[in-house]
Motif scaffolding. Structure first.
Motif, mmCIF file in Angstrom:
data_model
loop_
_atom_site.group_PDB
_atom_site.id
_atom_site.type_symbol
_atom_site.label_atom_id
_atom_site.label_comp_id
_atom_site.label_asym_id
_atom_site.label_seq_id
_atom_site.Cartn_x
_atom_site.Cartn_y
_atom_site.Cartn_z
ATOM 1 N N LEU A 53 93.419 13.652 -51.771
ATOM 2 C CA LEU A 53 93.448 12.556 -52.741
ATOM 3 C C LEU A 53 93.593 13.056 -54.166
ATOM 4 O O LEU A 53 94.265 12.416 -54.989
ATOM 5 C CB LEU A 53 92.183 11.714 -52.596
ATOM 6 C CG LEU A 53 91.978 10.579 -53.610
ATOM 7 C CD1 LEU A 53 93.118 9.584 -53.564
ATOM 8 C CD2 LEU A 53 90.640 9.880 -53.359
ATOM 9 N N HIS A 54 92.980 14.188 -54.492
ATOM 10 C CA HIS A 54 93.043 14.673 -55.872
ATOM 11 C C HIS A 54 94.481 14.976 -56.291
ATOM 12 O O HIS A 54 94.861 14.718 -57.444
ATOM 13 C CB HIS A 54 92.159 15.910 -56.046
ATOM 14 C CG HIS A 54 92.558 17.086 -55.209
ATOM 15 N ND1 HIS A 54 92.465 17.089 -53.828
ATOM 16 C CD2 HIS A 54 93.069 18.310 -55.560
ATOM 17 C CE1 HIS A 54 92.887 18.256 -53.357
ATOM 18 N NE2 HIS A 54 93.259 19.006 -54.385
ATOM 19 N N THR A 110 97.188 13.453 -54.988
ATOM 20 C CA THR A 110 97.872 12.162 -55.077
ATOM 21 C C THR A 110 97.547 11.463 -56.391
ATOM 22 O O THR A 110 98.435 10.888 -57.041
ATOM 23 C CB THR A 110 97.478 11.267 -53.893
ATOM 24 O OG1 THR A 110 97.756 11.958 -52.669
ATOM 25 C CG2 THR A 110 98.248 9.969 -53.912
ATOM 26 N N ARG A 111 96.290 11.485 -56.800
ATOM 27 C CA ARG A 111 95.891 10.842 -58.059
ATOM 28 C C ARG A 111 96.615 11.487 -59.240
ATOM 29 O O ARG A 111 97.141 10.780 -60.117
ATOM 30 C CB ARG A 111 94.381 10.932 -58.267
ATOM 31 C CG ARG A 111 93.565 10.081 -57.308
ATOM 32 C CD ARG A 111 92.081 10.132 -57.628
ATOM 33 N NE ARG A 111 91.796 9.424 -58.876
ATOM 34 C CZ ARG A 111 91.415 10.016 -60.004
ATOM 35 N NH1 ARG A 111 91.288 11.338 -60.056
ATOM 36 N NH2 ARG A 111 91.170 9.300 -61.089
ATOM 37 N N GLN A 147 99.230 9.539 -61.628
ATOM 38 C CA GLN A 147 98.937 9.453 -63.061
ATOM 39 C C GLN A 147 100.102 9.986 -63.883
ATOM 40 O O GLN A 147 100.426 9.433 -64.943
ATOM 41 C CB GLN A 147 97.646 10.224 -63.370
ATOM 42 C CG GLN A 147 96.392 9.526 -62.882
ATOM 43 C CD GLN A 147 95.169 10.426 -62.899
ATOM 44 O OE1 GLN A 147 95.279 11.636 -63.128
ATOM 45 N NE2 GLN A 147 94.003 9.853 -62.623
ATOM 46 N N THR A 185 91.929 7.706 -49.017
ATOM 47 C CA THR A 185 93.093 7.639 -49.898
ATOM 48 C C THR A 185 93.577 6.206 -50.109
ATOM 49 O O THR A 185 93.739 5.754 -51.250
ATOM 50 C CB THR A 185 94.235 8.502 -49.337
ATOM 51 O OG1 THR A 185 93.924 9.891 -49.508
ATOM 52 C CG2 THR A 185 95.545 8.219 -50.060
ATOM 53 N N HIS A 219 91.127 4.023 -52.129
ATOM 54 C CA HIS A 219 91.037 4.426 -53.528
ATOM 55 C C HIS A 219 92.290 4.018 -54.297
ATOM 56 O O HIS A 219 92.196 3.523 -55.430
ATOM 57 C CB HIS A 219 90.835 5.933 -53.632
ATOM 58 C CG HIS A 219 90.606 6.403 -55.036
ATOM 59 N ND1 HIS A 219 89.351 6.539 -55.577
ATOM 60 C CD2 HIS A 219 91.476 6.739 -56.031
ATOM 61 C CE1 HIS A 219 89.451 6.937 -56.828
ATOM 62 N NE2 HIS A 219 90.733 7.083 -57.121
ATOM 63 N N LEU A 220 93.467 4.215 -53.696
ATOM 64 C CA LEU A 220 94.703 3.862 -54.392
ATOM 65 C C LEU A 220 94.784 2.361 -54.642
ATOM 66 O O LEU A 220 95.284 1.928 -55.688
ATOM 67 C CB LEU A 220 95.917 4.332 -53.592
ATOM 68 C CG LEU A 220 96.055 5.848 -53.382
ATOM 69 C CD1 LEU A 220 97.384 6.162 -52.709
ATOM 70 C CD2 LEU A 220 95.927 6.608 -54.684
ATOM 71 N N GLU A 239 92.615 1.877 -57.823
ATOM 72 C CA GLU A 239 93.001 2.521 -59.081
ATOM 73 C C GLU A 239 94.470 2.333 -59.443
ATOM 74 O O GLU A 239 94.827 2.346 -60.630
ATOM 75 C CB GLU A 239 92.687 4.016 -59.017
ATOM 76 C CG GLU A 239 92.918 4.734 -60.331
ATOM 77 C CD GLU A 239 92.550 6.208 -60.277
ATOM 78 O OE1 GLU A 239 92.776 6.911 -61.283
ATOM 79 O OE2 GLU A 239 92.040 6.660 -59.236
ATOM 80 N N PHE A 240 95.331 2.153 -58.449
ATOM 81 C CA PHE A 240 96.772 2.072 -58.702
ATOM 82 C C PHE A 240 97.329 0.796 -58.072
ATOM 83 O O PHE A 240 98.066 0.845 -57.075
ATOM 84 C CB PHE A 240 97.484 3.308 -58.141
ATOM 85 C CG PHE A 240 97.030 4.602 -58.759
ATOM 86 C CD1 PHE A 240 97.589 5.056 -59.944
ATOM 87 C CD2 PHE A 240 96.036 5.362 -58.161
ATOM 88 C CE1 PHE A 240 97.179 6.249 -60.519
ATOM 89 C CE2 PHE A 240 95.622 6.555 -58.717
ATOM 90 C CZ PHE A 240 96.182 7.000 -59.909
ATOM 91 N N ASN A 250 103.096 14.751 -52.777
ATOM 92 C CA ASN A 250 101.966 14.338 -53.603
ATOM 93 C C ASN A 250 101.395 15.495 -54.418
ATOM 94 O O ASN A 250 100.693 15.265 -55.403
ATOM 95 C CB ASN A 250 100.866 13.699 -52.749
ATOM 96 C CG ASN A 250 100.174 14.685 -51.828
ATOM 97 O OD1 ASN A 250 100.772 15.653 -51.358
ATOM 98 N ND2 ASN A 250 98.911 14.434 -51.538
#
Length: 279
Positions: free
Chosen positions: A12-13, A15-16, A20, A43, A46-47, A50-51, A89
């Motif tokens: 995930l880190h 992908t974020r 971003q 994942t 969270h997406l 946040e997205f 990613n």
């Protein structure tokens, strides 16, 4: 409109950070489709939080790279994409990345393009395209061929990886999607771009823009870091094996000129059988 397809499985880190960097693009006329192939680290959830601008497609976890990317491409084409970019990613795009890729794509509307890749840790070039000989089985890196004053604009190559690969929709309608039946994980991107080139679509590396990548995070690098006989078996026969003999055979039969095929196959088998322990 450009649609960017990003296949993910955990991490995930990465992908974020990738998403971003896409938020910071100077050109924002694109849509992002993330295809989450069975991540277990939250994942998708969270997406979604946040997205919100990103469309997330979820799959069962058994698609591997090629089918995961194809799922996103089918969705992009259904939404009317005129260009599709496949993006790993574990990359970070500088703010002008999309702008410069589209600028050069407009100049060469039938061409497939990939960026110059820089090591995110050092800023040094790590991939700038390759010229490959099916006769000698040797690869010449453009980073070794081009002088500093030549590292600009577009340069033709034999094939390209899927990291930041920009593909006009016309190519998919002509060539089809990535070959998930015979190349489920590795070599599908090289096969696809090679097939496109053979059908008359130019294939270029675009030195006018770049991506930041993490070379040490690739699956093959991780596998070879801890060599073992089990790893050797996976290297040769596992779906994620970088030296998978069946995948190489399919790639060779589809792409090598017929007169070179026997020698190319023999050379490739030897390299894969011994190369795991030499690199």
């Amino acid at each position: 409109m450009l649609h960017i397809v990003i296949p993910v499985f955990n991490r995930l880190h990465f992908t974020r950070a990738c998403l971003q960097s896409l938020r910071r693009q100077t050109h924002q006329a694109f849509r992002v489709i993330v295809v989450d192939d069975g991540s277990t680290d939250g994942t998708s959830e969270h997406l979604a939080q946040e997205f919100a601008e990103v469309e997330v497609l979820r799959s069962s976890g058994d698609l591997f790279w090629t089918a995961t990317v194809n799922l996103g491409i089918r969705r992009a084409l259904a939404l009317g994409a005129d260009r599709v970019m496949t993006l790993n990613n574990d990359v970070v795009a500088p703010p002008d990345f999309v702008e410069h890729m589209l600028l050069w794509s407009q100049r060469q509307p039938r061409a497939l393009m990939g960026p110059l890749e820089l090591d995110a840790a050092t800023g040094k070039p790590v991939f700038g395209g390759e010229l490959f000989s099916f006769l000698t089985h040797r690869t010449r890196s453009l980073l070794d061929i081009l002088g500093p004053d030549q590292r600009t604009g577009l340069h033709p190559v034999t094939f390209l990886p899927g990291r930041g690969l920009l593909v006009p929709a016309e190519v998919f309608h002509t060539v089809g999607l990535f070959d998930e039946g015979r190349l489920p994980h590795y070599l599908a991107d090289y096969d696809f771009t090679s097939q496109a080139r053979r059908q008359g679509f130019p294939v270029y590396v675009n030195y006018a823009t770049h991506l930041l990548t993490y070379p040490d995070e690739s699956g093959q690098t991780q596998t070879r870091r801890h060599r073992s006989f089990r790893g050797y078996y996976q290297h040769l026969f596992g779906i994620r094996g970088g030296g998978n003999l069946a995948n190489f055979s399919h790639f060779a039969i589809k792409n090598a000129p017929a007169t070179y095929l026997p020698l190319f196959l023999l050379n490739g088998y030897v390299r894969r059988l011994v190369g795991y322990f030499l690199h």
